[in-house]
Scaffold this motif. Structure first.
Motif, PDB file in Angstrom:
ATOM      1  N   SER A  77       0.848  -1.189   0.000  1.00  0.00           N
ATOM      2  CA  SER A  77       0.000   0.000   0.000  1.00  0.00           C
ATOM      3  C   SER A  77       0.883   1.239   0.000  1.00  0.00           C
ATOM      4  O   SER A  77       2.015   1.193   0.489  1.00  0.00           O
ATOM      5  N   GLY A  98      -1.397  -4.637   4.183  1.00  0.00           N
ATOM      6  CA  GLY A  98      -0.174  -5.071   4.871  1.00  0.00           C
ATOM      7  C   GLY A  98       1.030  -4.142   4.768  1.00  0.00           C
ATOM      8  O   GLY A  98       2.113  -4.491   5.231  1.00  0.00           O
ATOM      9  N   GLY A  99       0.849  -2.958   4.184  1.00  0.00           N
ATOM     10  CA  GLY A  99       1.978  -2.027   4.022  1.00  0.00           C
ATOM     11  C   GLY A  99       2.668  -1.684   5.344  1.00  0.00           C
ATOM     12  O   GLY A  99       3.898  -1.727   5.446  1.00  0.00           O
ATOM     13  N   TRP A 100       1.878  -1.361   6.358  1.00  0.00           N
ATOM     14  CA  TRP A 100       2.475  -0.971   7.654  1.00  0.00           C
ATOM     15  C   TRP A 100       3.190  -2.158   8.294  1.00  0.00           C
ATOM     16  O   TRP A 100       4.255  -1.996   8.880  1.00  0.00           O
ATOM     17  N   ASP A 132      -7.037  -7.547  11.125  1.00  0.00           N
ATOM     18  CA  ASP A 132      -7.974  -6.815  10.260  1.00  0.00           C
ATOM     19  C   ASP A 132      -9.236  -7.654  10.055  1.00  0.00           C
ATOM     20  O   ASP A 132      -9.201  -8.877  10.141  1.00  0.00           O
ATOM     21  N   ASP A 155     -12.862  -8.477  13.904  1.00  0.00           N
ATOM     22  CA  ASP A 155     -13.128  -7.112  14.341  1.00  0.00           C
ATOM     23  C   ASP A 155     -12.478  -6.925  15.719  1.00  0.00           C
ATOM     24  O   ASP A 155     -12.840  -7.624  16.664  1.00  0.00           O
ATOM     25  N   ASP A 196      -4.280   2.067  11.823  1.00  0.00           N
ATOM     26  CA  ASP A 196      -4.567   2.791  10.578  1.00  0.00           C
ATOM     27  C   ASP A 196      -5.995   2.447  10.153  1.00  0.00           C
ATOM     28  O   ASP A 196      -6.349   2.572   8.982  1.00  0.00           O
TER      29      ASP A 196
HETATM   30  C1  LIG Z   1      -6.514   2.252   5.393  1.00  0.00           C
HETATM   31  S1  LIG Z   1      -6.687   0.520   5.588  1.00  0.00           S
HETATM   32  C2  LIG Z   1      -5.159   0.096   6.374  1.00  0.00           C
HETATM   33  C3  LIG Z   1      -3.967   0.079   5.449  1.00  0.00           C
HETATM   34  C4  LIG Z   1      -2.755  -0.562   6.104  1.00  0.00           C
HETATM   35  N1  LIG Z   1      -2.233   0.270   7.173  1.00  0.00           N
HETATM   36  C5  LIG Z   1      -1.649  -0.788   5.110  1.00  0.00           C
HETATM   37  O1  LIG Z   1      -0.603  -0.134   5.196  1.00  0.00           O
HETATM   38  O2  LIG Z   1      -1.805  -1.659   4.257  1.00  0.00           O
HETATM   39  C6  LIG Z   1      -7.850   0.429   6.893  1.00  0.00           C
HETATM   40  C7  LIG Z   1      -8.198  -0.983   7.345  1.00  0.00           C
HETATM   41  O3  LIG Z   1      -8.922  -0.924   8.587  1.00  0.00           O
HETATM   42  C8  LIG Z   1      -9.697  -2.113   8.653  1.00  0.00           C
HETATM   43  N2  LIG Z   1     -10.707  -2.033   9.726  1.00  0.00           N
HETATM   44  C9  LIG Z   1     -11.766  -1.186   9.809  1.00  0.00           C
HETATM   45  N3  LIG Z   1     -12.479  -1.433  10.939  1.00  0.00           N
HETATM   46  C10 LIG Z   1     -11.856  -2.444  11.589  1.00  0.00           C
HETATM   47  C11 LIG Z   1     -12.113  -3.155  12.820  1.00  0.00           C
HETATM   48  N4  LIG Z   1     -13.179  -2.857  13.585  1.00  0.00           N
HETATM   49  N5  LIG Z   1     -11.273  -4.151  13.195  1.00  0.00           N
HETATM   50  C12 LIG Z   1     -10.214  -4.460  12.409  1.00  0.00           C
HETATM   51  N6  LIG Z   1      -9.906  -3.836  11.241  1.00  0.00           N
HETATM   52  C13 LIG Z   1     -10.717  -2.847  10.825  1.00  0.00           C
HETATM   53  C14 LIG Z   1     -10.283  -2.206   7.246  1.00  0.00           C
HETATM   54  O4  LIG Z   1     -10.740  -3.517   6.989  1.00  0.00           O
HETATM   55  C15 LIG Z   1      -9.087  -1.776   6.379  1.00  0.00           C
HETATM   56  O5  LIG Z   1      -8.389  -2.876   5.865  1.00  0.00           O
END
Ligand SMILES: C[S@@+](CC[C@H](N)C(=O)[O-])C[C@H]1O[C@@H](n2cnc3c(N)ncnc32)[C@H](O)[C@@H]1O
Length: 205
Positions: free
Chosen positions: A30, A60-62, A79, A95, A119
């Motif tokens: 990402s 998975g970028g972070w 996630d 979740d 994130d």
């Molecule tokens: C912006 S993306 C994250 C990108 C990630 N940091 C990367 O570098 O690849 C936001 C993520 O938050 C997850 N998300 C949203 N609500 C969530 C929850 N309640 N529990 C776990 N993950 C959640 C979404 O499924 C999504 O994949």
């Protein structure tokens, strides 16, 4: 504008975006990876022995960035969506706010940890107000978890959107942490209301 047209425009913009291009060159999943790289340069908190929880980790970028910096420590990514395997990163799909998942996180580490990243972003609804509210709620819940699981000098870094829950997040952060810095990485799109809150050191209440 029709949905197809919006996604076509989004794709064209992405292809011109220098961080998107770099993410392809460096093999990051990402463009968000560059936000964490930049914030770690600024705050220097990913250490080779750190133990880290990455909330909202997919794609998975972070976690990729964390894995490069953390050589020995445990990394748990989590996630709702599936995430492809990253070497030496464990993954839970679910979740984070559900009781069972919460328990799994604590039993995975079985100890206090050094870093909690979030994130997480709620699914977009079309209303910026609702989206920023729901993402703010995710941040507040992640902050609560961070306070319970972090070492006394641990770090919590989370995405927030400028909006209705912003003040509440600020107030909570001041109650929980010794140091708070708000930061917008260069790689975070200018037009986005997203910023990050960096918190360090748990305050004893
Ligand atoms: C912006 S993306 C994250 C990108 C990630 N940091 C990367 O570098 O690849 C936001 C993520 O938050 C997850 N998300 C949203 N609500 C969530 C929850 N309640 N529990 C776990 N993950 C959640 C979404 O499924 C999504 O994949």
């Amino acid at each position: 504008m029709k949905k197809n047209k919006i996604s076509k425009n989004w794709l064209i913009k992405q292809k011109k975006d220098s961080f998107f291009i770099q993410s392809k060159i460096y093999g990051y999943r990402s463009r968000s990876a560059f936000k964490l790289i930049e914030m770690n340069k600024k705050f220097k908190f990913l250490k080779k022995n750190s133990s880290l929880l990455d909330l909202g980790s997919s794609p998975g970028g972070w976690s990729q960035v964390a894995r490069k910096e953390i050589i020995k420590g445990k990394i748990l990514a989590l996630d709702i969506k599936f995430m492809e395997k990253i070497g030496n990163v464990d993954f839970i799909q679910g979740d984070f706010s559900e009781k069972e998942i919460y328990k799994k996180i604590f039993s995975y580490f079985n100890n206090k940890i050094d870093v909690v990243l979030s994130d997480m972003a709620a699914n977009t609804t079309g209303s910026k107000m609702i989206d920023s509210y729901r993402t703010g709620e995710l941040c507040l819940n992640a902050m609560k978890l961070a306070k319970e699981i972090l070492n006394p000098d641990g770090v919590f870094l989370s995405k927030i959107f400028m909006g209705s829950v912003y003040e509440e997040i600020n107030e909570k952060a001041k109650k929980y942490f010794k140091k708070i810095v708000k930061y917008k990485p260069l790689s975070s799109k200018k037009e986005s209301k997203e910023i990050y809150i960096f918190c360090k050191g748990i305050l004893k209440i």
